[in-house]
Scaffold this motif. Structure first.
Motif, PDB file in Angstrom:
ATOM      1  N   GLY A  54       0.808  -1.208   0.000  1.00  0.00           N
ATOM      2  CA  GLY A  54       0.000   0.000   0.000  1.00  0.00           C
ATOM      3  C   GLY A  54       0.840   1.255   0.000  1.00  0.00           C
ATOM      4  N   LEU A  55       0.215   2.373   0.363  1.00  0.00           N
ATOM      5  CA  LEU A  55       0.855   3.678   0.312  1.00  0.00           C
ATOM      6  C   LEU A  55       1.723   3.915   1.539  1.00  0.00           C
ATOM      7  CD1 LEU A  55      -2.189   5.789  -0.935  1.00  0.00           C
ATOM      8  CD2 LEU A  55      -0.320   4.852  -2.305  1.00  0.00           C
ATOM      9  N   THR A  56       2.852   4.566   1.322  1.00  0.00           N
ATOM     10  CA  THR A  56       3.737   4.933   2.422  1.00  0.00           C
ATOM     11  C   THR A  56       3.311   6.283   2.993  1.00  0.00           C
ATOM     12  OG1 THR A  56       5.329   6.091   1.011  1.00  0.00           O
ATOM     13  CG2 THR A  56       5.598   3.707   1.269  1.00  0.00           C
ATOM     14  N   LEU A  57       3.928   6.670   4.093  1.00  0.00           N
ATOM     15  CA  LEU A  57       3.654   7.969   4.692  1.00  0.00           C
ATOM     16  C   LEU A  57       3.942   9.096   3.709  1.00  0.00           C
ATOM     17  CD1 LEU A  57       3.163   9.960   7.039  1.00  0.00           C
ATOM     18  CD2 LEU A  57       5.558   9.613   7.683  1.00  0.00           C
ATOM     19  N   VAL A  58       5.049   9.000   2.984  1.00  0.00           N
ATOM     20  CA  VAL A  58       5.399  10.039   2.022  1.00  0.00           C
ATOM     21  C   VAL A  58       4.367  10.107   0.905  1.00  0.00           C
ATOM     22  CG1 VAL A  58       7.184  10.840   0.434  1.00  0.00           C
ATOM     23  CG2 VAL A  58       7.833   9.766   2.594  1.00  0.00           C
ATOM     24  N   ASP A  59       3.828   8.952   0.480  1.00  0.00           N
ATOM     25  CA  ASP A  59       2.767   8.948  -0.539  1.00  0.00           C
ATOM     26  C   ASP A  59       1.529   9.682  -0.034  1.00  0.00           C
ATOM     27  OD1 ASP A  59       4.310   7.470  -2.321  1.00  0.00           O
ATOM     28  OD2 ASP A  59       3.618   5.559  -1.500  1.00  0.00           O
ATOM     29  N   TRP A  60       1.141   9.425   1.207  1.00  0.00           N
ATOM     30  CA  TRP A  60      -0.034  10.089   1.758  1.00  0.00           C
ATOM     31  C   TRP A  60       0.172  11.597   1.854  1.00  0.00           C
ATOM     32  CZ3 TRP A  60      -4.623   8.206   1.811  1.00  0.00           C
ATOM     33  CH2 TRP A  60      -4.840   6.833   1.949  1.00  0.00           C
ATOM     34  N   LEU A  61       1.373  12.029   2.193  1.00  0.00           N
ATOM     35  CA  LEU A  61       1.641  13.468   2.267  1.00  0.00           C
ATOM     36  C   LEU A  61       1.580  14.094   0.880  1.00  0.00           C
ATOM     37  CD1 LEU A  61       4.552  13.563   4.886  1.00  0.00           C
ATOM     38  CD2 LEU A  61       2.155  14.210   5.216  1.00  0.00           C
ATOM     39  N   HIS A  62       2.029  13.394  -0.130  1.00  0.00           N
ATOM     40  CA  HIS A  62       1.906  13.909  -1.496  1.00  0.00           C
ATOM     41  C   HIS A  62       0.445  14.034  -1.910  1.00  0.00           C
ATOM     42  CE1 HIS A  62       6.238  13.192  -1.929  1.00  0.00           C
ATOM     43  NE2 HIS A  62       6.173  13.910  -3.050  1.00  0.00           N
ATOM     44  N   LEU A  63      -0.347  13.000  -1.598  1.00  0.00           N
ATOM     45  CA  LEU A  63      -1.768  13.062  -1.944  1.00  0.00           C
ATOM     46  C   LEU A  63      -2.469  14.179  -1.180  1.00  0.00           C
ATOM     47  CD1 LEU A  63      -2.650   9.245  -2.049  1.00  0.00           C
ATOM     48  CD2 LEU A  63      -2.261  10.800  -3.980  1.00  0.00           C
ATOM     49  N   LEU A  64      -2.094  14.379   0.070  1.00  0.00           N
ATOM     50  CA  LEU A  64      -2.675  15.472   0.851  1.00  0.00           C
ATOM     51  C   LEU A  64      -2.346  16.825   0.227  1.00  0.00           C
ATOM     52  CD1 LEU A  64      -4.102  16.520   3.415  1.00  0.00           C
ATOM     53  CD2 LEU A  64      -1.881  16.400   4.579  1.00  0.00           C
ATOM     54  N   THR A  65      -1.112  16.988  -0.226  1.00  0.00           N
ATOM     55  CA  THR A  65      -0.722  18.253  -0.846  1.00  0.00           C
ATOM     56  C   THR A  65      -1.444  18.456  -2.171  1.00  0.00           C
ATOM     57  OG1 THR A  65       1.456  17.983   0.169  1.00  0.00           O
ATOM     58  CG2 THR A  65       1.242  19.662  -1.543  1.00  0.00           C
ATOM     59  N   LEU A  66      -1.596  17.387  -2.957  1.00  0.00           N
ATOM     60  CA  LEU A  66      -2.343  17.485  -4.214  1.00  0.00           C
ATOM     61  C   LEU A  66      -3.785  17.914  -3.958  1.00  0.00           C
ATOM     62  CD1 LEU A  66      -1.177  14.386  -6.306  1.00  0.00           C
ATOM     63  CD2 LEU A  66      -0.813  16.806  -6.834  1.00  0.00           C
ATOM     64  N   ALA A  67      -4.406  17.319  -2.949  1.00  0.00           N
ATOM     65  CA  ALA A  67      -5.782  17.698  -2.615  1.00  0.00           C
ATOM     66  C   ALA A  67      -5.853  19.160  -2.199  1.00  0.00           C
ATOM     67  CB  ALA A  67      -6.304  16.787  -1.503  1.00  0.00           C
ATOM     68  N   TYR A  68      -4.859  19.619  -1.447  1.00  0.00           N
ATOM     69  CA  TYR A  68      -4.839  21.019  -1.008  1.00  0.00           C
ATOM     70  C   TYR A  68      -4.725  21.964  -2.198  1.00  0.00           C
ATOM     71  CZ  TYR A  68      -3.446  25.104   1.740  1.00  0.00           C
ATOM     72  OH  TYR A  68      -3.373  26.358   2.310  1.00  0.00           O
TER      73      TYR A  68
END
Length: 349
Positions: A283-297
């Motif tokens: 699955g997704l790593t912590l860094v992946d989740w932070l990238h997705l969070l920034t994209l959503a922002y």
């Protein structure tokens, strides 16, 4: 009276005979019972102590799901024929190299030494990267089922080299754990039921690792925080006055969208760079989740920019739009920090 006396005499004679038979038979029966052999107690399963000294850890490769290790094994057995090291199986090893066993006897015990070096398969879980922790395992399996042989881990004498320091990692624990491996076959052993499975004794050499590279997190996520500040700044740009025409307002919109587009480009480019460094199969790593969070922002900022543009074009209050933008900047930044903090906290925990 004479006939009655005769009958009584017969009964007394029969009773005497019965008593004599009982007195003679009971001791004989007791003697036979005491002479019968007692049921044999089940024999104890033979066991040998197994210990290990970890000499080195290197080539830690989460992408290939493997690591290299060099270590020394020893076994101590009550009988020479029980020595398990010549036939022990390295269940997760890729054909490791083994020296010739060195068997010796001392105080009625047989000790064998074996040096091993090789590559071992490991399921790396990188979802908490770069705050991930791992337990490297080397599985040793006996060549006989548990009804004929068992391992006993020698944790008292087992240890690891204190100088082991893989690049970017720290060794925090080392132990030997007893285990069992179940097989759906008896490997043709005639002593086991036909068609039944078998269980073999095993020992797992475990080494605990924690990542020790505090700068890697900031290297991989630094561009995200720069993008976050850039996107937040677009909300703080002053709005134009009513007297400005549509052309000037359109220029302002284009400039703001250009900044947001640049932010999207930075996030996507950084995500590709991270994917070459971190490869997770769980699955997704912590860094992946932070990238997705920034994209959503960033995407929410684009949506908010378009809505504000439509509002001003349709005659909305420019001062109110500017006030809403500033409030959105504060709320968006706080919300981003809270979600990011929760993600990092869960990964560290």
């Amino acid at each position: 009276m004479g006939e009655c006396a005769v009958r009584v005499g017969r009964w007394v004679l029969l009773a005497g005979l019965a008593v004599s038979v009982l007195l003679a038979g009971v001791p004989a029966a007791l003697g036979l019972w005491s002479a019968a052999p007692a049921a044999a107690a089940p024999a104890a399963v033979p066991t040998c102590e197994l210990g290990a000294y970890l000499n080195d850890l290197y080539n830690l490769d989460p992408i290939k799901h493997s690591f290299d290790a060099r270590f020394t094994l020893w076994s101590v057995c009550p009988e020479k024929d029980l020595d398990p090291l010549p036939t022990v199986a390295f269940s997760n090893g890729n054909d490791p190299q083994k020296d010739d066993p060195r068997l010796s006897e001392s105080r009625g015990r047989f000790r064998d030494l074996l040096r091993v070096q090789g590559t071992f398969r490991q399921d790396w879980d990188l979802r908490a990267f770069p705050f991930d922790r791992h337990r490297l395992q080397i599985v040793l399996t006996a060549n006989s089922d548990t009804g004929h042989f068992r391992f006993t881990p020698d944790n008292v004498n087992s240890a690891h080299n204190a100088a082991i320091a893989p690049d970017g990692w720290k060794l925090t624990g080392f132990r030997l754990t007893p285990s069992e491996r179940n097989f759906p076959t008896n490997f043709g052993d005639p002593a086991l039921p036909r068609g039944a499975g078998s269980t073999r004794s095993a020992v797992v050499i475990e080494a605990d690792l924690v990542r020790q590279d505090p700068t890697i997190f900031w290297k991989l996520t630094g561009p995200l925080y720069l993008t976050l500040l850039l996107v937040t700044a677009t909300f703080l740009l002053p709005a134009h006055h009513r007297e400005l025409g549509i052309a000037e307002r359109l220029d302002s919109l284009q400039s703001r969208l250009a900044l947001l587009g640049g932010g999207l480009f930075v996030v996507m480019l950084n995500m590709q760079q991270v994917s070459t460094v971190v490869t997770s199969t769980r699955g997704l790593t912590l860094v992946d989740w932070l990238h997705l969070l920034t994209l959503a922002y960033v995407l929410l900022a684009v949506l908010a920019t378009v809505l504000c543009w439509r509002w001003t074009v349709d005659g909305g209050d420019v001062a109110k739009v500017e006030h809403l933008n500033r409030r959105a900047a504060v709320l968006g930044l706080v919300g981003y920090c809270v979600v990011a903090g929760v993600l990092v906290g869960l990964s560290v925990a």
